[in-house]
Write an enzyme that holds these catalytic residues in place. Structure first.
Site, PDB file in Angstrom:
ATOM      1  N   ARG A  30      -7.921 -12.032  -4.278  1.00 46.95           N
ATOM      2  CA  ARG A  30      -6.490 -11.716  -4.409  1.00 46.95           C
ATOM      3  C   ARG A  30      -6.235 -10.253  -4.067  1.00 46.95           C
ATOM      4  O   ARG A  30      -7.006  -9.365  -4.451  1.00 46.95           O
ATOM      5  CB  ARG A  30      -6.006 -12.022  -5.828  1.00 46.95           C
ATOM      6  CG  ARG A  30      -6.115 -13.499  -6.147  1.00 46.95           C
ATOM      7  CD  ARG A  30      -5.232 -13.952  -7.293  1.00 46.95           C
ATOM      8  NE  ARG A  30      -5.589 -15.324  -7.644  1.00 46.95           N
ATOM      9  CZ  ARG A  30      -5.185 -16.413  -6.992  1.00 46.95           C
ATOM     10  NH1 ARG A  30      -4.384 -16.304  -5.945  1.00 46.95           N
ATOM     11  NH2 ARG A  30      -5.581 -17.627  -7.369  1.00 46.95           N
ATOM     12  N   ASP A  31      -5.125 -10.027  -3.340  1.00 45.14           N
ATOM     13  CA  ASP A  31      -4.719  -8.656  -2.995  1.00 45.14           C
ATOM     14  C   ASP A  31      -4.342  -7.921  -4.276  1.00 45.14           C
ATOM     15  O   ASP A  31      -3.671  -8.473  -5.162  1.00 45.14           O
ATOM     16  CB  ASP A  31      -3.531  -8.695  -2.027  1.00 45.14           C
ATOM     17  CG  ASP A  31      -3.287  -7.351  -1.365  1.00 45.14           C
ATOM     18  OD1 ASP A  31      -3.493  -7.247  -0.142  1.00 45.14           O
ATOM     19  OD2 ASP A  31      -2.882  -6.399  -2.072  1.00 45.14           O
ATOM     20  N   ASN A  88      -2.951  -7.371  10.196  1.00 42.66           N
ATOM     21  CA  ASN A  88      -2.446  -6.070  10.605  1.00 42.66           C
ATOM     22  C   ASN A  88      -3.554  -5.355  11.365  1.00 42.66           C
ATOM     23  O   ASN A  88      -4.703  -5.347  10.917  1.00 42.66           O
ATOM     24  CB  ASN A  88      -2.017  -5.256   9.390  1.00 42.66           C
ATOM     25  CG  ASN A  88      -0.858  -5.892   8.654  1.00 42.66           C
ATOM     26  OD1 ASN A  88      -0.015  -6.528   9.264  1.00 42.66           O
ATOM     27  ND2 ASN A  88      -0.831  -5.738   7.346  1.00 42.66           N
ATOM     28  N   GLU A  96      -4.451  -0.578   6.927  1.00 42.52           N
ATOM     29  CA  GLU A  96      -4.888   0.509   6.047  1.00 42.52           C
ATOM     30  C   GLU A  96      -6.375   0.420   5.700  1.00 42.52           C
ATOM     31  O   GLU A  96      -7.009   1.436   5.421  1.00 42.52           O
ATOM     32  CB  GLU A  96      -4.057   0.499   4.752  1.00 42.52           C
ATOM     33  CG  GLU A  96      -2.605   0.880   5.003  1.00 42.52           C
ATOM     34  CD  GLU A  96      -1.736   0.802   3.754  1.00 42.52           C
ATOM     35  OE1 GLU A  96      -2.215   0.308   2.724  1.00 42.52           O
ATOM     36  OE2 GLU A  96      -0.577   1.221   3.848  1.00 42.52           O
ATOM     37  N   HIS A 101      -9.252  -8.259   7.756  1.00 47.13           N
ATOM     38  CA  HIS A 101      -8.845  -9.166   6.683  1.00 47.13           C
ATOM     39  C   HIS A 101      -7.605  -9.927   7.112  1.00 47.13           C
ATOM     40  O   HIS A 101      -6.666  -9.340   7.657  1.00 47.13           O
ATOM     41  CB  HIS A 101      -8.571  -8.405   5.378  1.00 47.13           C
ATOM     42  CG  HIS A 101      -7.704  -7.200   5.549  1.00 47.13           C
ATOM     43  ND1 HIS A 101      -8.177  -6.010   6.047  1.00 47.13           N
ATOM     44  CD2 HIS A 101      -6.389  -7.003   5.300  1.00 47.13           C
ATOM     45  CE1 HIS A 101      -7.194  -5.128   6.095  1.00 47.13           C
ATOM     46  NE2 HIS A 101      -6.093  -5.715   5.657  1.00 47.13           N
TER      47      HIS A 101
HETATM   48  P1  5GP Z   1      -3.727  -3.679   5.454  1.00 45.82           P
HETATM   49  O1  5GP Z   1      -2.563  -2.736   5.272  1.00 45.82           O
HETATM   50  O2  5GP Z   1      -4.979  -2.956   5.873  1.00 45.82           O
HETATM   51  O3  5GP Z   1      -3.407  -4.857   6.339  1.00 45.82           O
HETATM   52  O4  5GP Z   1      -3.974  -4.331   4.031  1.00 45.82           O
HETATM   53  C1  5GP Z   1      -4.817  -3.791   3.065  1.00 45.82           C
HETATM   54  C2  5GP Z   1      -4.561  -4.561   1.795  1.00 45.82           C
HETATM   55  O5  5GP Z   1      -5.629  -4.323   0.918  1.00 45.82           O
HETATM   56  C3  5GP Z   1      -3.278  -4.138   1.072  1.00 45.82           C
HETATM   57  O6  5GP Z   1      -2.410  -5.271   0.967  1.00 45.82           O
HETATM   58  C4  5GP Z   1      -3.771  -3.633  -0.270  1.00 45.82           C
HETATM   59  O7  5GP Z   1      -2.911  -3.989  -1.347  1.00 45.82           O
HETATM   60  C5  5GP Z   1      -5.136  -4.289  -0.392  1.00 45.82           C
HETATM   61  N1  5GP Z   1      -6.100  -3.529  -1.176  1.00 45.82           N
HETATM   62  C6  5GP Z   1      -6.348  -2.197  -1.068  1.00 45.82           C
HETATM   63  N2  5GP Z   1      -7.326  -1.839  -1.938  1.00 45.82           N
HETATM   64  C7  5GP Z   1      -7.716  -2.981  -2.572  1.00 45.82           C
HETATM   65  C8  5GP Z   1      -8.704  -3.245  -3.577  1.00 45.82           C
HETATM   66  O8  5GP Z   1      -9.441  -2.375  -4.059  1.00 45.82           O
HETATM   67  N3  5GP Z   1      -8.812  -4.539  -4.003  1.00 45.82           N
HETATM   68  C9  5GP Z   1      -8.027  -5.543  -3.489  1.00 45.82           C
HETATM   69  N4  5GP Z   1      -8.213  -6.763  -3.985  1.00 45.82           N
HETATM   70  N5  5GP Z   1      -7.092  -5.315  -2.546  1.00 45.82           N
HETATM   71  C10 5GP Z   1      -6.938  -4.054  -2.092  1.00 45.82           C
END
Ligand code: 5GP
Ligand code: ZN
Length: 119
Positions: A30-31, A88, A96, A101
């Site tokens: 889960r996010d 993304n 980010e 993912h």
């Molecule tokens: P991006 O912006 O790279 O597509 O998405 C990164 C996602 O990773 C974000 O939705 C963020 O909430 C999630 N995320 C960042 N750090 C962690 C973490 O330590 N654990 C989990 N489960 N999700 C994370």
């Protein structure tokens, strides 16, 4: 990669996560900042920076990520009403975390694909 990568550290069990599915090659958890009632991240256990390097470097593994996303969508009861899967990628894509993912989002109507039209 490994020590420097957040999601490699989740794979290694060094950082806790709420895991919802695990296969030999993929992990779904889960996010931490959910943007929808269901918001699960699906990753290959092996490190690839983004969907482009994964898709070109190991298309079979990319397919396994999608298969896990589909299985989680079923488990979470999303298949009837539908859901969204997003990768993304890079700065314009808003990426980010640079371990590829899939965002699996659902559980409510998700609205337009983008917040606003860009053309
Ligand atoms: P991006 O912006 O790279 O597509 O998405 C990164 C996602 O990773 C974000 O939705 C963020 O909430 C999630 N995320 C960042 N750090 C962690 C973490 O330590 N654990 C989990 N489960 N999700 C994370
Ligand atoms: Zn990684």
């Amino acid at each position: 990669m490994g020590a420097d990568c957040l999601f490699c550290r989740i794979v290694a069990g060094e950082i806790p996560a709420t895991i919802v599915k695990e296969t030999a090659t993929t992990l779904a958890f889960r996010d931490i900042g959910p943007k929808a009632p269901v918001h699960v991240l699906v990753i290959p256990k092996e490190h690839y920076a983004d969907v482009a390097t994964l898709g070109q470097g190991d298309p079979g593994l990319a397919g396994e990520v999608l298969a896990t996303a589909a299985a989680v969508a079923e488990d979470e009861g999303l298949t009837g009403d539908g859901f969204r899967v997003m990768f993304n990628t890079g700065p314009y894509g808003g990426q980010e975390v640079f371990h590829v993912h899939a965002h699996l989002l659902g559980g409510a109507p998700l609205g337009p694909m983008l917040a606003r039209d860009l053309v």
